[in-house]
Design a protein around this motif. Structure first.
Motif, mmCIF file in Angstrom:
data_model
loop_
_atom_site.group_PDB
_atom_site.id
_atom_site.type_symbol
_atom_site.label_atom_id
_atom_site.label_comp_id
_atom_site.label_asym_id
_atom_site.label_seq_id
_atom_site.Cartn_x
_atom_site.Cartn_y
_atom_site.Cartn_z
ATOM 1 N N LYS A 35 6.018 -2.649 -3.720
ATOM 2 C CA LYS A 35 5.103 -2.069 -4.717
ATOM 3 C C LYS A 35 4.890 -0.574 -4.466
ATOM 4 O O LYS A 35 4.972 0.247 -5.385
ATOM 5 N N GLU A 36 4.637 -0.224 -3.222
ATOM 6 C CA GLU A 36 4.362 1.179 -2.904
ATOM 7 C C GLU A 36 5.615 2.045 -3.005
ATOM 8 O O GLU A 36 5.537 3.214 -3.381
ATOM 9 N N TYR A 45 1.161 12.996 -8.807
ATOM 10 C CA TYR A 45 1.099 13.357 -7.395
ATOM 11 C C TYR A 45 0.135 12.463 -6.619
ATOM 12 O O TYR A 45 0.438 12.029 -5.501
ATOM 13 N N GLU A 46 -1.021 12.182 -7.191
ATOM 14 C CA GLU A 46 -2.019 11.374 -6.493
ATOM 15 C C GLU A 46 -1.536 9.945 -6.262
ATOM 16 O O GLU A 46 -1.835 9.342 -5.227
ATOM 17 N N VAL A 47 -0.795 9.404 -7.204
ATOM 18 C CA VAL A 47 -0.233 8.054 -7.042
ATOM 19 C C VAL A 47 0.780 8.070 -5.896
ATOM 20 O O VAL A 47 0.799 7.167 -5.052
ATOM 21 N N ARG A 48 1.626 9.117 -5.852
ATOM 22 C CA ARG A 48 2.603 9.224 -4.764
ATOM 23 C C ARG A 48 1.907 9.356 -3.409
ATOM 24 O O ARG A 48 2.307 8.728 -2.429
ATOM 25 N N GLU A 49 0.862 10.180 -3.353
ATOM 26 C CA GLU A 49 0.143 10.360 -2.089
ATOM 27 C C GLU A 49 -0.551 9.068 -1.645
ATOM 28 O O GLU A 49 -0.578 8.751 -0.453
ATOM 29 N N ALA A 50 -1.087 8.309 -2.596
ATOM 30 C CA ALA A 50 -1.696 7.017 -2.263
ATOM 31 C C ALA A 50 -0.635 6.049 -1.748
ATOM 32 O O ALA A 50 -0.880 5.277 -0.808
ATOM 33 N N ALA A 51 0.562 6.107 -2.331
ATOM 34 C CA ALA A 51 1.664 5.255 -1.869
ATOM 35 C C ALA A 51 2.068 5.635 -0.449
ATOM 36 O O ALA A 51 2.313 4.759 0.384
ATOM 37 N N VAL A 56 2.223 4.253 5.182
ATOM 38 C CA VAL A 56 1.914 4.635 6.566
ATOM 39 C C VAL A 56 1.042 3.560 7.220
ATOM 40 O O VAL A 56 1.252 3.197 8.372
ATOM 41 N N SER A 57 0.088 3.019 6.469
ATOM 42 C CA SER A 57 -0.771 1.977 7.040
ATOM 43 C C SER A 57 0.010 0.685 7.301
ATOM 44 O O SER A 57 -0.292 -0.043 8.233
ATOM 45 N N ILE A 58 1.037 0.418 6.519
ATOM 46 C CA ILE A 58 1.900 -0.737 6.769
ATOM 47 C C ILE A 58 2.727 -0.482 8.024
ATOM 48 O O ILE A 58 2.938 -1.362 8.829
ATOM 49 N N VAL A 77 10.385 12.152 -4.644
ATOM 50 C CA VAL A 77 10.447 10.862 -3.938
ATOM 51 C C VAL A 77 10.908 11.094 -2.504
ATOM 52 O O VAL A 77 10.360 10.525 -1.559
ATOM 53 N N GLN A 78 11.906 11.955 -2.331
ATOM 54 C CA GLN A 78 12.401 12.267 -0.990
ATOM 55 C C GLN A 78 11.308 12.909 -0.131
ATOM 56 O O GLN A 78 11.156 12.564 1.040
ATOM 57 N N VAL A 79 10.558 13.826 -0.724
ATOM 58 C CA VAL A 79 9.468 14.483 -0.002
ATOM 59 C C VAL A 79 8.432 13.459 0.442
ATOM 60 O O VAL A 79 7.988 13.450 1.601
#
Length: 163
Positions: A35-36, A45-51, A56-58, A77-79
């Motif tokens: 999903k992420e 951008y905010e959706v990408r940062e939340a992903a 990272v938490s996973i 996406v690469q960034v």
């Protein structure tokens, strides 16, 4: 019929429950990673940062999927993938990150990969980052040098020379 519970049977039952819970959690992690990873492709951008934060938490279970995203044709996406890999810190990402920084001409991507490599801290990364300083022109050279000095990743005697 009377069931007799011994300590040994209770111990094995507890071990079995732990394995069952681990299996269930692994399945949940896999779905969450998928999903992420899809959210990394968002134009928001905010959706990408939340992903990135969720991946990272996973942690380590997300690494292989993130490494695959380094090959995405979309630099955003690469960034995001490089950022997450750096924060997770798994050394499996070093080779693919080095391969990416060798072929990229995108300043944002190169810098994020440089940050990820220095955060992971593998020995191969310092040499690669010294090469990058000269590759991207003045802006990327200055950004990488500044980050290396601030992070303390490359020892001073290995610090790249100024152009």
């Amino acid at each position: 019929m009377k069931i007799h519970f011994t300590r040994q049977r209770l111990f094995y039952a507890a071990i079995g429950m732990l394995f069952l819970m681990a299996c269930v959690l692994a399945g949940c992690e896999k779905r969450e990673v998928e999903k992420e990873i899809k959210n990394l492709k968002s134009t928001d951008y905010e959706v990408r940062e939340a992903a990135v934060a969720a991946l990272v938490s996973i942690g380590k279970p997300a690494v292989d999927s993130l490494i695959e995203r380094l090959k995405d044709e979309n630099p955003s996406v690469q960034v995001a993938a490089a950022k997450a890999l750096g924060k997770i810190g798994d050394k499996r990402a070093v080779g693919p990150l080095i391969d990416l920084i060798k072929t990229s001409f995108d300043v944002d991507l190169m810098f994020e990969v440089a940050v990820a490599l220095s955060t992971i801290g593998d020995d191969r990364a310092c040499e690669m980052l010294r090469e990058v300083e000269g590759k991207g022109g003045n802006l990327i050279s200055k950004l990488v040098r500044k980050h290396l000095l601030e992070s303390g990743f490359c020892p001073k005697n290995q610090s790249p020379k100024k152009p």
